[in-house]
Design an enzyme around this catalytic site. Sequence first.
Site, PDB file in Angstrom:
ATOM      1  N   ASP A   1       0.827  -1.199   0.000  1.00 18.63           N
ATOM      2  CA  ASP A   1       0.000   0.000   0.000  1.00 18.63           C
ATOM      3  C   ASP A   1       0.866   1.255   0.000  1.00 18.63           C
ATOM      4  OD1 ASP A   1       0.824  -0.655   2.652  1.00 18.63           O
ATOM      5  OD2 ASP A   1      -0.681   0.720   3.463  1.00 18.63           O
TER       6      ASP A   1
ATOM      7  N   GLU B   1      -0.122  -1.035   5.650  1.00 20.24           N
ATOM      8  CA  GLU B   1       1.006  -0.651   6.503  1.00 20.24           C
ATOM      9  C   GLU B   1       0.961   0.822   6.866  1.00 20.24           C
ATOM     10  OE1 GLU B   1       5.037   0.821   7.571  1.00 20.24           O
ATOM     11  OE2 GLU B   1       3.798   1.398   5.858  1.00 20.24           O
TER      12      GLU B   1
END
Length: 366
Positions: A79, A137
């Site tokens: 991400d 994350e």
Amino acid sequence: MDRFDPAQPVLDLSASSTVLTQQICDVESVSGDEGLLADAIVASLAGAGHLEIVRDGDTIVARTNLGRAERVVIAGHIDTVPLNENLPTRYETIDGEAYLWGRGTVDMKAGVAVQLKLAAELTDPVVDITWMWYDHEEVSNDLNGLTRLAANRPDLFAGDFAILGEPSNSQIEGGCNGNLRAEIRTFGLRSHSARSWVGDNAIHKTAPILATLAAYEPRQVEVDGLVYREGLNAVGISGGIAGNVIPDEAMVHVNYRFAPSRSGEEAIAHIHETFPGYDIRIVDLAEGARPGLDAALAQRFLAAVGGEAKPKYGWTDVARFSAMGVPAVNYGPGDPLKAHADDERVRVSQIEDCEAGLRAWLTGAV
């Protein structure tokens, strides 16, 4: 390969790691929207018979089961933080150096690209490898793909050593500092500002807290041969009710980055010792991680990569592995100062260096 379409991505793992970085970055995957990229990763590895594939949400695990004496976990998140007109990617040259520009190039899709390419190509590594590419994350810990995976499949974290592909200029950064956030409150008595002597100004009472922070001399602490720099800083302050009211409460938001030689409990104790008598509320605490370079396996990795290991000042997910008994380091292409920046960009040479270092180590060439 046909022209790459980020709306229906097919990742070409036979391409160079730089081209693969571009393909992965051009698939938008802001935290919470990683599904399309996760699908593409699974599809790209479908023909890799040497890998066992496990999917948990949008976290993908691919591992070898060759019966090697040692196992390494190599991880990276898929991400990114939100875009700001920095996709699609593009190449640019600065002072004769080639860069790939765009969101995610540094944090941390270049590292993921290197890992994916090696996962597909290394069918006979000298160690067993567990590759992890995880979601969420860049947001809260409770959403982090590793948090979920550790709860659902803790067995997948088994290993003798771990590498997280966080940007480190393709040099090893061992462990990480711990991170604590505290709210320090002061209290007074509310009154009309025209009769301020009737009240007790809570904002004024924050002055000693700010003075302590301004005069604070952070430690530099050697841990297993690496010197970590600590930091204790005000990162926010709030208080006040209206323009004509003496405030009865104020708060200073303090951030403490502490060396991995200090536990979370010791970090909390240090805050209370530094600010005695105040109302202190700990709102976030993440343990640090020691460098993880003691084992022979880690020393072989350092020899393969070259250079000198450095400390990681920020907190990263290496701490998760360390907490599970797996020593871990950060190693990935990209300057961490460019992570999340609008002009986020990675040196092409660092992508190539990272791939070469990991390949040499995992194949026993060094």
